[in-house]
Design a protein around this motif. Structure first.
Motif, mmCIF file in Angstrom:
data_model
loop_
_atom_site.group_PDB
_atom_site.id
_atom_site.type_symbol
_atom_site.label_atom_id
_atom_site.label_comp_id
_atom_site.label_asym_id
_atom_site.label_seq_id
_atom_site.Cartn_x
_atom_site.Cartn_y
_atom_site.Cartn_z
ATOM 1 N N THR A 1 0.865 -1.182 0.000
ATOM 2 C CA THR A 1 0.000 0.000 0.000
ATOM 3 C C THR A 1 0.902 1.233 0.000
ATOM 4 O OG1 THR A 1 -0.120 0.170 2.422
ATOM 5 C CG2 THR A 1 -1.747 -1.247 1.330
ATOM 6 N N ALA B 1 -6.720 -0.094 2.493
ATOM 7 C CA ALA B 1 -6.859 1.077 1.627
ATOM 8 C C ALA B 1 -5.511 1.430 1.010
ATOM 9 C CB ALA B 1 -7.399 2.256 2.433
ATOM 10 N N GLY B 2 -5.587 2.022 -0.188
ATOM 11 C CA GLY B 2 -4.373 2.523 -0.818
ATOM 12 C C GLY B 2 -3.467 1.466 -1.401
ATOM 13 N N PRO C 1 -12.701 -0.524 -4.066
ATOM 14 C CA PRO C 1 -11.865 -1.602 -3.518
ATOM 15 C C PRO C 1 -12.727 -2.653 -2.837
ATOM 16 C CG PRO C 1 -10.972 0.554 -2.974
ATOM 17 C CD PRO C 1 -12.330 0.795 -3.557
#
Length: 349
Positions: free
Chosen positions: A176, A250-251, A244
């Motif tokens: 990430t 996340a990311g 997502p």
């Protein structure tokens, strides 16, 4: 209890708490396809070292497709090669033989803990010797051709990372943006992603040594910076479609155009096309990890540094895996010793 029934019990109740999902999935497949058909009817407390030794010796030289032919779980149309009149002679790999032995050892060790048997007969039997396939990494010229071709690929930064840092496939796809420090030129490996049956699952790396911080070449930093900008553009274009998967971090750095994590299985197909277009011999994604280590060795980087970069659990693993490509390093060491001893050798009479 029949050994096959005990395996079912062990895989359902004990192993899930002790094994990672990918390992458990592998153990279940090996047990269902190979171990249970051969040893499942044996009584647990009647298993002998001779039974295990005979099974492993036969498994080592048996065609995997033929062994799978007796599996009732195989869908229609997926028959064994011998069942249609020809044998593909696809023998088990070194790791497959080792994994089968590991399943037997682990399962029987738990039976000892539960006082169902007195000794672990699988521990008495050594794993049959299997010739290890020699690693065939890409050469420096082939790497340059491959990366030149990959510049137009939407995952160019990922291919560059795989060659430059030796990350595993699941590790690079599990990155990430919070793991990457572009200013310092470092990345931290702390998770991986794997496909288990039909799901993409994030988990911890292979070993504690695999949790590591790696310094990146400047070329990787520039490629990741460009990739981040490209991803932001894709996010704006996708708008509401950028979703997502639930439960994923996340990311994620290397995503699809809709923000989903890239499927690890698709990377080998992508690399096959890149190798074809670059006119270099076909390799697997994992071979790029071997390529990284070989290039570092050729530059005179010491084995300890390579071990830390690749996340090997021991330096022995590094030395054993890449002993055959250490010729350049050994020659350089001999030359440095010659310089230390006084340069030119004394003339003979």
């Amino acid at each position: 209890m029949a050994f096959g029934d005990y395996l079912t019990y062990w895989l359902a109740t004990i192993a899930p708490a002790r094994l990672k999902p990918a390992t458990l999935n592998s153990y279940e497949g090996l047990s269902r396809l190979y171990i249970r058909p051969a040893l499942g009817k044996k009584r647990l407390n009647w298993l002998s070292p001779a039974d295990i030794r005979k099974f492993l010796a036969e498994f080592k030289v048996a065609c995997l497709c033929c062994l799978r032919g007796a599996d009732a779980a195989r869908p229609e149309g997926k028959r064994a090669c011998c069942a249609v009149g020809r044998c593909c002679k696809r023998l088990p790999s070194v790791r497959t033989v080792q994994y089968v032995h590991a399943v037997l050892r682990s399962a029987l060790q738990q039976a000892i803990r539960e006082e169902m048997i007195a000794r672990n007969v699988a521990r008495i039997v050594e794993t049959p010797t299997v010739d290890r396939t020699e690693v065939r990494p890409l050469e420096a010229g082939e790497v340059r051709l491959l990366l030149r071709t990959a510049q137009a690929h939407w995952l160019y930064a990922m291919w560059l990372l795989l060659v430059s840092t030796g990350l595993r496939r699941g590790e690079v796809l599990g990155l990430t943006w919070s793991d990457i420090d572009l200013a310092a030129g470092t990345l931290r490996v702390r998770r991986n992603v794997q496909r288990i049956r039909r799901e993409l699952l994030f988990g911890t790396p292979k070993t504690m040594r695999s949790v590591r911080t790696i310094s990146m070449p400047k070329r990787c930093v520039l490629a990741l910076t460009a990739h981040k900008e490209q991803q932001e553009q894709e996010r704006k274009v996708a708008s509401a479609k950028w979703q997502p998967a639930p439960g994923h971090p996340a990311g994620v750095v290397f995503t699809t155009v809709t923000g989903r994590v890239t499927d690890p299985r698709s990377l080998n197909r992508m690399l096959t096309v890149l190798c074809r277009d670059a006119k270099v011999r076909r390799v697997r994604v994992h071979d790029l990890r071997h390529t990284c280590a070989s290039l570092l060795l050729a530059q005179g980087v010491d084995a300890r540094t390579i071990m830390e970069t690749l996340g090997h659990s021991t330096i022995t693993m590094t030395l054993d895996t890449y002993a055959h490509v250490m010729g350049t390093t050994l020659r350089a060491a001999a030359d440095r010793m010659e310089d230390m001893l006084g340069g030119d050798a004394p003339a003979e009479d």
